[in-house]
Design a protein around this motif. Structure first.
Motif, PDB file in Angstrom:
ATOM      1  N   GLU A  42       0.835  -1.205   0.000  1.00  0.00           N
ATOM      2  CA  GLU A  42       0.000   0.000   0.000  1.00  0.00           C
ATOM      3  C   GLU A  42       0.867   1.252   0.000  1.00  0.00           C
ATOM      4  OE1 GLU A  42      -2.301  -0.621   3.497  1.00  0.00           O
ATOM      5  OE2 GLU A  42      -3.687  -2.054   2.553  1.00  0.00           O
ATOM      6  N   LEU A  43       1.931   1.228   0.778  1.00  0.00           N
ATOM      7  CA  LEU A  43       2.829   2.377   0.859  1.00  0.00           C
ATOM      8  C   LEU A  43       3.568   2.586  -0.459  1.00  0.00           C
ATOM      9  CD1 LEU A  43       4.174   4.613   2.425  1.00  0.00           C
ATOM     10  CD2 LEU A  43       5.619   2.905   3.553  1.00  0.00           C
ATOM     11  N   ARG A  49       2.512   1.763  -3.423  1.00  0.00           N
ATOM     12  CA  ARG A  49       1.549   2.310  -4.386  1.00  0.00           C
ATOM     13  C   ARG A  49       1.327   3.796  -4.158  1.00  0.00           C
ATOM     14  NH1 ARG A  49      -0.961  -1.212  -7.635  1.00  0.00           N
ATOM     15  NH2 ARG A  49      -0.988  -3.423  -7.035  1.00  0.00           N
ATOM     16  N   GLU A  50       1.249   4.194  -2.897  1.00  0.00           N
ATOM     17  CA  GLU A  50       1.040   5.609  -2.584  1.00  0.00           C
ATOM     18  C   GLU A  50       2.225   6.436  -3.066  1.00  0.00           C
ATOM     19  OE1 GLU A  50      -0.127   8.473   1.222  1.00  0.00           O
ATOM     20  OE2 GLU A  50       0.158   6.316   1.510  1.00  0.00           O
ATOM     21  N   SER A  60       2.178   6.630  -6.865  1.00  0.00           N
ATOM     22  CA  SER A  60       1.195   7.611  -7.331  1.00  0.00           C
ATOM     23  C   SER A  60       1.740   9.025  -7.216  1.00  0.00           C
ATOM     24  CB  SER A  60      -0.099   7.468  -6.522  1.00  0.00           C
ATOM     25  OG  SER A  60      -1.040   8.432  -6.919  1.00  0.00           O
ATOM     26  N   LEU A  61       2.443   9.302  -6.125  1.00  0.00           N
ATOM     27  CA  LEU A  61       3.078  10.615  -5.951  1.00  0.00           C
ATOM     28  C   LEU A  61       4.087  10.862  -7.075  1.00  0.00           C
ATOM     29  CD1 LEU A  61       4.456  12.080  -2.640  1.00  0.00           C
ATOM     30  CD2 LEU A  61       5.821  12.131  -4.709  1.00  0.00           C
ATOM     31  N   SER A 101       8.940  11.527  -2.207  1.00  0.00           N
ATOM     32  CA  SER A 101       8.623  10.111  -2.049  1.00  0.00           C
ATOM     33  C   SER A 101       9.292   9.544  -0.802  1.00  0.00           C
ATOM     34  CB  SER A 101       9.067   9.346  -3.303  1.00  0.00           C
ATOM     35  OG  SER A 101       8.812   7.971  -3.168  1.00  0.00           O
ATOM     36  N   ARG A 161       5.620   7.448   7.124  1.00  0.00           N
ATOM     37  CA  ARG A 161       4.651   6.370   7.358  1.00  0.00           C
ATOM     38  C   ARG A 161       5.276   5.252   8.197  1.00  0.00           C
ATOM     39  NH1 ARG A 161       1.731   9.640   5.178  1.00  0.00           N
ATOM     40  NH2 ARG A 161       0.182   9.259   3.529  1.00  0.00           N
TER      41      ARG A 161
END
Length: 276
Positions: free
Chosen positions: A13-14, A16-17, A20-21, A47, A54
């Motif tokens: 998930e991280l 992918r985030e 996306s950035l 990034s 996180r």
């Protein structure tokens, strides 16, 4: 809980985030220089800041090592390796070959790793003892048994190239393989070995953040990773030779020949020009 529940899912998930950035800035960022031609972009820094924050929030006791300088070290048994943008030069020039790489180590052993290619929406993930996957489907290394039939990958440094001997390796392996590719992202090159697109990969002087996730992916996909003499791969060894196992001994012999000076000469461009 399993490692997958504890780490691998949030890692994906991280990644992918962060991917996306990166895509939101792709083709729009200004290029900065850390050294001769060692590029940095604001997207690279953003990034890393995102991933670092996180991890620190979710696992505050863990150590974290970032490619662009983010550090948190307390002597924890857990250590994260972050490459927030592997393939910075490609990214900065609008060439769509780059990725996010995140790996987790426990007591010196890599236990989970993800590499996300946002341009192709390909998520490579592996955990120790459970295999490697691409977009949640199992992957394995190729079955190519001869170097002459193999597609091999390598990379070159972005600075001090005149001090790096890899051009000699490139020349020799090109002559003896089906081809050598240089795409510009070591992490993705390792992914391509893991899923059988490449049969082997080698490079000099990679950082732990470049290799931590990719080496685990290759190993869990049935491949092998060593240094250039066949010794165990170490996270700080600066030598990476990854293969499908079947080609490994042949590659090691070629490396031995090169290190001992038994190489074929390169063609003369003067003679070529005169003979045109």
């Amino acid at each position: 809980m399993s490692l997958r529940q504890d780490y691998l899912t949030p890692m994906q998930e991280l990644a992918r985030e962060a991917g996306s950035l990166l895509m939101s800035s792709f083709g729009k960022v200004a290029i900065e220089y850390k050294g001769d031609v060692d590029l940095v972009t604001q997207a690279d820094r953003s990034s890393e800041e995102l991933i670092f924050a996180r991890i620190r929030k979710q696992w505050p006791a863990h150590d974290v090592m970032g490619e662009e300088g983010s550090r948190h070290e307390t002597g924890s048994d857990f250590r994260w390796y972050i490459d927030p943008l592997d393939g910075t030069t490609n990214f900065a020039h609008g060439y769509p070959v780059f990725c996010v790489s995140i790996a987790l180590e426990y007591k010196g052993e890599r236990i989970a790793g993800v590499i996300y290619d946002p341009t192709r929406d390909e998520m490579f993930a592996a955990e120790k003892g459970s295999g490697s996957r691409l977009n949640d489907r199992p992957i394995c290394v190729s079955k190519t048994a001869r170097l002459a039939e193999g597609l091999i990958a390598t990379g070159f440094p972005s600075h001090k190239r005149h001090k790096n001997p890899n051009i000699h390796f490139y020349h020799q392996i090109t002559l003896r393989s089906h081809g050598v590719r240089r795409a510009g992202s070591a992490a993705l090159d390792l992914c391509c070995v893991a899923c059988g697109r490449y049969d082997a990969f080698w490079e000099f002087n990679l950082s732990p953040s470049d290799t931590a996730a990719g080496v685990l992916l290759v190993e869990e996909a049935g491949g092998t990773v060593t240094n250039f003499t066949g010794g165990p791969f170490a996270i700080n060894s600066r030598e990476v030779l990854a293969s499908n196992v079947l080609l490994h001994d042949e590659l090691l012999q070629e490396f031995k020949n090169i290190f001992e000076g038994r190489v074929e000469g390169m063609p003369s461009p003067v003679e070529y020009f005169q003979g045109r």
